[in-house]
Design a protein around this motif. Structure first.
Motif, PDB file in Angstrom:
ATOM      1  N   CYS A   1      88.033  80.064  34.025  1.00 32.79           N
ATOM      2  CA  CYS A   1      86.985  79.274  34.683  1.00 32.79           C
ATOM      3  C   CYS A   1      87.554  78.013  35.323  1.00 32.79           C
ATOM      4  O   CYS A   1      86.892  77.406  36.171  1.00 32.79           O
ATOM      5  CB  CYS A   1      85.891  78.902  33.685  1.00 32.79           C
TER       6      CYS A   1
ATOM      7  N   VAL B   1      83.178  82.926  34.796  1.00 35.48           N
ATOM      8  CA  VAL B   1      82.393  82.975  33.560  1.00 35.48           C
ATOM      9  C   VAL B   1      81.685  84.327  33.434  1.00 35.48           C
ATOM     10  O   VAL B   1      81.454  84.815  32.319  1.00 35.48           O
ATOM     11  CB  VAL B   1      81.383  81.807  33.509  1.00 35.48           C
TER      12      VAL B   1
ATOM     13  N   LEU C   1      81.927  87.407  30.163  1.00 35.07           N
ATOM     14  CA  LEU C   1      80.908  88.292  29.585  1.00 35.07           C
ATOM     15  C   LEU C   1      81.323  89.751  29.710  1.00 35.07           C
ATOM     16  O   LEU C   1      81.081  90.561  28.810  1.00 35.07           O
ATOM     17  CB  LEU C   1      79.558  88.063  30.271  1.00 35.07           C
TER      18      LEU C   1
ATOM     19  N   TYR D   1      82.732  83.817  22.848  1.00 40.14           N
ATOM     20  CA  TYR D   1      82.237  83.868  24.220  1.00 40.14           C
ATOM     21  C   TYR D   1      81.023  82.954  24.385  1.00 40.14           C
ATOM     22  O   TYR D   1      80.815  82.371  25.458  1.00 40.14           O
ATOM     23  CB  TYR D   1      81.891  85.309  24.587  1.00 40.14           C
ATOM     24  N   ALA D   2      80.241  82.814  23.322  1.00 41.99           N
ATOM     25  CA  ALA D   2      79.118  81.875  23.345  1.00 41.99           C
ATOM     26  C   ALA D   2      79.617  80.450  23.517  1.00 41.99           C
ATOM     27  O   ALA D   2      78.987  79.639  24.216  1.00 41.99           O
ATOM     28  CB  ALA D   2      78.293  82.006  22.060  1.00 41.99           C
TER      29      ALA D   2
ATOM     30  N   LEU E   1      80.236  79.931  27.122  1.00 45.19           N
ATOM     31  CA  LEU E   1      78.987  79.767  27.860  1.00 45.19           C
ATOM     32  C   LEU E   1      78.397  78.380  27.658  1.00 45.19           C
ATOM     33  O   LEU E   1      77.881  77.766  28.606  1.00 45.19           O
ATOM     34  CB  LEU E   1      77.981  80.838  27.423  1.00 45.19           C
TER      35      LEU E   1
ATOM     36  N   GLY F   1      77.823  75.744  30.560  1.00 50.13           N
ATOM     37  CA  GLY F   1      76.512  75.151  30.779  1.00 50.13           C
ATOM     38  C   GLY F   1      76.583  73.635  30.815  1.00 50.13           C
ATOM     39  O   GLY F   1      75.921  72.987  31.640  1.00 50.13           O
TER      40      GLY F   1
END
Length: 453
Positions: free
Chosen positions: A168, A175, A179, A233-234, A237, A241
């Protein structure tokens, strides 16, 4: 075999270095996007970390990589060695691709410095090869994405999360591929987990709309099995965000020329591009071109129901072409790109011209579905098209570079390309690479510049 592939890999590396040397000899000043990237990298090399060109819209991963090589290996920060940064990632591409292809083909990977012949061929994919010699983000971004996917497929999820963050730093929309890395690793794991039947995921070629609905309905039952691996992976994210909130959007710098759109025809351009550049992969599977062609015709016109569906899809595509085609100012004005001429001489030839390709778009999509789905489950086959949507739909400009990561991930899922197909694939890539490199280096036009992808 490993000794032979090592020799081929050394040849690949030698040719790449020779091409880089010629790029540096012929293109002695930063070109096209390089005038933005090179000064920014030089500022970072000088330790000016607060300096930022507002016209740059991607994160600073490229410049950080150059600074790392500068500090660790004492690379000088000049145009030639900055381009070498990119070529080094191109040299790493076959090694990473070997592991990705091995995952999809479910075979043991060869020794680290003995990439497979198929990986070497795929590493000469024209978009990756061409931009492997200019100071652009494309190849480092691709390699970082593939490393993320490979780590995930090896169940190294925290490493995959870390590599996802790195990816990223090259491009924000990577991103999405973080996923993808999670999804593709878990779907393969559940598919071959003995005695696990909570997730409905039948073989793709025999599946229908009802199977898709059953897969969606069964997904909540699989959550306890899926969630533990999702934690790294969360984290990615959440961090992403936070960046979006801090930045006030996804795009860095000049947002005026990168306004998200709803560019539905971009999906059609991608599938057409993938087929034109990857036709040996599509045609050269088990059964050869005749089998693929027969299956495509059957899928489109094999019964009254399928013929009706083809007509309905054609009407839908026609509506989306009419209402969502974007004549981007850059596409119409910059005659240094091949897409300028394709757009003006093909798509703008007549008002009817864009609609004439609709049957071809459908045939290409079915051909890739048949090739990819041959050895995959329904959800394994759908996950990439679903994640391509948020990657390509918002991009208003027809730009082959945007197709690089989606194509490589799509191509890697085709597991039965015959040896003669790999030969034709390599030959086709070579013809394109020689032609585009020759035109770029030796056919500069006064008052126009050099022509490129």
């Amino acid at each position: 075999m490993s000794s032979n592939t090592r020799i081929l890999y050394l040849v690949y590396c030698g040719v790449a270095i020779a091409v880089l040397k010629e790029f540096n000899a012929m293109v002695t000043e930063p070109y096209m996007d390089e005038p933005f990237h090179v000064p920014q990298a030089l500022a970072y090399c000088r330790g000016e970390w607060s300096t930022w060109d507002p016209k740059i819209t991607t994160p600073p991963g490229l410049y950080m990589l150059s600074v790392l090589l500068h500090r660790v290996f004492m690379f000088k920060c000049n145009l030639n060695l900055l381009r070498l940064t990119i070529t080094l990632t191109l040299l790493a591409l076959p090694i990473v691709l070997t592991r990705l292809l091995g995952f999809h083909q479910r075979r043991r990977s060869p020794p680290k410095l003995a990439p497979s012949i198929e990986a070497l061929v795929l590493s000469t994919f024209p978009i990756a090869w061409f931009f492997g010699f200019l100071y652009y983000t494309e190849v480092p971004s691709l390699v970082s994405v593939l490393c993320t996917v490979v780590a995930a497929t090896q169940n190294k999820h925290w490493l995959a999360g870390l590599l996802g963050i790195v990816s990223c730093l090259f491009r924000q929309n990577n991103v999405i591929w973080v996923l993808y890395a999670y999804a593709v690793s878990q779907l393969m794991r559940l598919r071959f987990k003995r005695g696990y039947a909570k997730l409905h995921d039948p073989p793709a070629l025999g599946a229908g709309p009802g199977d898709f609905l059953r897969s969606i309905m069964s997904a909540p039952k699989a959550l306890p099995e899926l969630l533990p691996a999702f934690v790294p992976y969360a984290v990615v994210l959440v961090l992403f965000g936070g960046f979006v909130i801090w930045n006030g959007g996804i795009v860095l710098g000049d947002k005026s020329n990168h306004v998200p759109s709803f560019h539905v025809p971009q999906l059609y351009y991608f599938i057409a591009f993938a087929t034109m550049i990857g036709w040996p992969v599509v045609l050269c599977g088990e059964g050869g071109p005749l089998k693929v062609t027969t299956e495509v015709i059957s899928r489109m016109f094999g019964s009254k129901r399928r013929t009706l569906l083809t007509v309905i899809i054609s009407i839908f595509m026609g509506i989306t072409i009419q209402h969502f085609t974007i004549h981007h100012p850059f596409l119409l004005s910059d005659n240094r790109h091949f897409t300028f001429y394709i757009w003006r001489r093909v798509f703008m030839l007549h008002t009817v011209a864009p609609y004439l390709f609709i049957p071809g778009y459908q045939a290409c999509a079915w051909a890739w579905w048949i090739r990819v789905a041959r050895d995959q489950s329904l959800l394994q086959t759908l996950v990439l098209p679903v994640l391509i949507l948020p990657t390509l739909l918002p991009t208003p400009l027809l730009e082959p570079r945007y197709f690089l990561v989606p194509y490589i991930l799509l191509r890697a899922q085709v597991v039965d390309v015959q040896p003669y197909g790999i030969f034709f694939e390599g030959l086709w890539y070579t013809v394109i690479n020689v032609a585009t490199t020759y035109v770029f280096l030796y056919k500069e036009r006064a008052g126009v510049g050099r022509f490129m992808w």
